[in-house]
Design an enzyme around this catalytic site. Structure first.
Site, PDB file in Angstrom:
ATOM      1  N   LYS A 181       0.556  -0.913   0.043  1.00 24.64           N
ATOM      2  CA  LYS A 181      -0.016  -0.346   0.082  1.00 24.64           C
ATOM      3  C   LYS A 181       0.631   0.992   0.510  1.00 24.64           C
ATOM      4  O   LYS A 181       0.423   2.040  -0.207  1.00 24.64           O
ATOM      5  CB  LYS A 181      -0.965  -0.277   1.487  1.00 24.64           C
ATOM      6  CG  LYS A 181      -1.782   1.101   1.283  1.00 24.64           C
ATOM      7  CD  LYS A 181      -2.912   1.192   0.243  1.00 24.64           C
ATOM      8  CE  LYS A 181      -4.049   2.450   0.387  1.00 24.64           C
ATOM      9  NZ  LYS A 181      -4.868   2.902   1.384  1.00 24.64           N
ATOM     10  N   LYS A 249      -0.015  12.553   5.703  1.00 26.05           N
ATOM     11  CA  LYS A 249       0.537  10.874   6.634  1.00 26.05           C
ATOM     12  C   LYS A 249       1.598   9.803   5.604  1.00 26.05           C
ATOM     13  O   LYS A 249       2.026   9.149   5.871  1.00 26.05           O
ATOM     14  CB  LYS A 249      -0.529  10.520   6.738  1.00 26.05           C
ATOM     15  CG  LYS A 249      -0.489   9.818   7.661  1.00 26.05           C
ATOM     16  CD  LYS A 249      -2.429   8.336   8.449  1.00 26.05           C
ATOM     17  CE  LYS A 249      -2.756   7.798   7.264  1.00 26.05           C
ATOM     18  NZ  LYS A 249      -2.488   7.044   6.810  1.00 26.05           N
TER      19      LYS A 249
END
Length: 307
Positions: A181, A249
């Site tokens: 991911k 993030k």
């Protein structure tokens, strides 16, 4: 660990996080016949879920009580750990042998640590970050990049099939799914930043932006992110489907891993700075296509819907 047959349509599933992604995933589980209890920090989100046929809950622990599985769809590692193992965490009330399906984008070592915490409590952990956006979540058409034991995959398979069009089984160790991911997020963030730069540069050149969109989406320079996010720019709609702060993030995780592994990621680092500047300009909670607004404001340009 429970058998796959024990997580079927009669099995209660808890969803923690009913934002744009979690709500769609919970709705997909409801359509598949699962009893679903959901909770969120937003009372409006819980109320909306209750109106859609779900069972609203006041806390992760309440949502997970006697559930066979819990799906966490929160923003980051700290929230994931809190909703699972905090004072009102789901792990305390999940059925023995229950399955945790963790969908937030995490650093691989964080996923491994949370998996160990689950194992210590007699629970199974599937590292299962998601991709596809809110529309695909609502359609049950997500891509799930997952890793975990064969037994955990077998137990979670009915849930995964209800939420996703494609489930990649990427290994038997938690952390591998998160690593995949992170590669996806590196590319996604870079593509959004590049698309924003290109569209705003086109504005500077005096081009018709609708025609730019049409030409580029039919040409070699297109990307999935250009086609999806630049449509938001043309509409002047910056309501968050995926917020700028998500990429501060996620690209921050890329930066951390880059430093720790002594592997240079200069293009991702530049994209991270664009997202940080956009957030600093007050657009952190807006759609990530707002990077185009930052470019435009820096250059004294006006994009649709931006003043």
């Amino acid at each position: 660990m429970e058998d796959k047959s024990n997580i079927g349509e009669a099995s209660k599933v808890a969803i923690v996080g009913l934002g744009s992604m979690g709500f769609g995933m919970a709705s997909s589980l409801l359509r598949a016949g699962f009893p679903v209890a959901g909770c969120d920090v937003s009372e409006k989100a819980v109320e909306r879920f209750s109106q859609a046929g779900g069972d609203g809950a006041a806390s992760p622990a309440e949502a997970a009580r006697d559930a066979s599985a819990v799906v966490t769809v929160v923003v980051n590692a700290a929230q994931t750990e809190r909703v699972l193992f905090g004072p009102e965490g789901a792990a305390a009330t999940l059925r023995p042998g229950g399955v945790i399906v963790s969908c937030a984008t995490l650093a691989p070592e964080t996923a491994r640590r949370l998996a160990n915490m689950a194992t210590e409590r007699g629970l199974a952990y599937l590292d299962a970050p998601i991709s596809g956006g809110a529309r695909r979540a609502a359609e049950g058409g997500l891509t799930i990049l997952a890793s975990g034991s064969k037994e955990t995959f077998e137990a979670a398979r009915p849930l995964l099939d209800a939420m996703a069009q494609k489930v990649y089984e990427l290994g038997d160790e938690p952390g591998t799914g998160s690593a995949f991911k992170i590669i996806n997020q590196l590319l996604a963030g870079v593509h959004i930043a590049a698309a924003s730069e290109a569209m705003t540069f086109a504005k500077r050149l005096g081009l018709d932006l609708d025609m730019v969109y049409e030409v580029i989406t039919k040409s070699a320079g297109n990307s999935w992110m250009f086609e999806d996010r630049m449509a938001h720019v043309l509409e002047g709609d910056y309501s968050p489907r995926s917020a700028v702060d998500i990429f501060t993030k996620d690209l921050g995780i890329v930066s951390d891993i880059s430093r720790d592994t002594r592997f240079p990621t200069p293009i991702a680092a530049t994209a991270l700075q664009m997202f940080l500047m956009t957030a600093s300009a007050g657009m952190g909670g807006d759609d990530d296509s707002s990077v185009a607004r930052l470019y435009a404001r820096t250059a004294g340009l006006k994009l649709p819907g931006d003043g």
